[in-house]
Design an enzyme around this catalytic site. Structure first.
Site, PDB file in Angstrom:
ATOM      1  N   HIS A  10       0.790  -1.135  -0.131  1.00 42.94           N
ATOM      2  CA  HIS A  10       0.094  -0.117  -0.029  1.00 42.94           C
ATOM      3  C   HIS A  10       0.919   1.139  -0.152  1.00 42.94           C
ATOM      4  CE1 HIS A  10      -3.730  -2.285   1.603  1.00 42.94           C
ATOM      5  NE2 HIS A  10      -2.629  -3.098   2.056  1.00 42.94           N
ATOM      6  N   TYR A  39      -2.053  -1.670   8.953  1.00 41.78           N
ATOM      7  CA  TYR A  39      -0.858  -2.260   8.210  1.00 41.78           C
ATOM      8  C   TYR A  39       0.212  -3.004   9.231  1.00 41.78           C
ATOM      9  CZ  TYR A  39      -2.397   1.313   5.067  1.00 41.78           C
ATOM     10  OH  TYR A  39      -3.135   1.894   3.952  1.00 41.78           O
ATOM     11  N   HIS A 115      -2.459  -3.289  -3.559  1.00 45.82           N
ATOM     12  CA  HIS A 115      -3.591  -2.948  -3.136  1.00 45.82           C
ATOM     13  C   HIS A 115      -4.602  -2.968  -4.299  1.00 45.82           C
ATOM     14  CE1 HIS A 115      -6.993  -0.744  -0.397  1.00 45.82           C
ATOM     15  NE2 HIS A 115      -7.236  -1.960  -0.622  1.00 45.82           N
ATOM     16  N   LYS A 135      -8.721   2.046  -6.283  1.00 51.11           N
ATOM     17  CA  LYS A 135      -7.518   3.036  -5.762  1.00 51.11           C
ATOM     18  C   LYS A 135      -6.435   2.802  -6.760  1.00 51.11           C
ATOM     19  CE  LYS A 135      -8.771   2.832  -1.019  1.00 51.11           C
ATOM     20  NZ  LYS A 135      -8.452   2.842   0.155  1.00 51.11           N
ATOM     21  N   CYS A 137      -3.458   2.801  -5.495  1.00 51.04           N
ATOM     22  CA  CYS A 137      -2.444   2.625  -4.331  1.00 51.04           C
ATOM     23  C   CYS A 137      -1.907   0.913  -4.937  1.00 51.04           C
ATOM     24  CB  CYS A 137      -3.245   2.457  -3.089  1.00 51.04           C
ATOM     25  SG  CYS A 137      -2.435   1.524  -1.633  1.00 51.04           S
TER      26      CYS A 137
END
Length: 150
Positions: A10, A39, A115, A135, A137
């Site tokens: 991420h 995380y 991610h 996303k 990410c």
């Protein structure tokens, strides 16, 4: 101990010209209702690796995948204009590679993904394409970059 078969990369989705400390990350996740940082590891711009959640504790970083994954986040992911970009520093790149190699020794056979690669395959063709990402990410192709790690 949890069964781990996935490592998810991420980014904080913060601008490269603005620091985002571990305390900032903690506050951000608590504001979203998490019990601390979701995380397992956080990699700062200087390459320092912060252990932010015990590996035996389920993460809060990728809905539907947390039970069997490890979450790693790096500081950054947006350029100075706020657009998704691979902003990893040389130190972050090095630290992320070393961390992944270490984790793969302890959890052999894990798949490494970004991610964004966990987004739904909307057209059902078996490939998560950029137009399907929920996303951006982590703002780089983690699966491709780390596919040779064993």
């Amino acid at each position: 101990m949890r069964e781990i078969n996935l490592i998810v990369i991420h980014c904080t989705a913060t601008r490269s010209d603005q620091p985002f400390t571990q305390a900032n990350l903690e506050r951000s996740h608590r504001e979203r209702g998490f019990n601390g940082i979701g995380y397992h590891y956080y990699i700062r711009r200087d390459g320092s690796i912060k252990s932010t959640r015990p590996l035996d504790k389920v993460g809060a970083h990728a809905r539907g995948y947390n039970a069997h994954s490890i979450g790693i986040c790096y500081e950054g992911g947006l350029n100075a204009l706020g657009k998704p970009a691979d902003t990893r520093t040389e130190w972050q790149r090095h630290s992320l590679r070393v961390l992944l190699l270490t984790l793969l020794r302890d959890y052999p056979g894990c798949k490494i993904v970004g991610h964004r690669d966990l987004s739904p395959d909307l057209d059902g063709d078996g490939v998560i394409e950029s137009h399907e990402w929920l996303k951006s990410c982590p703002s780089f192709d983690a699966g491709k970059e780390y596919s040779s790690l064993k």
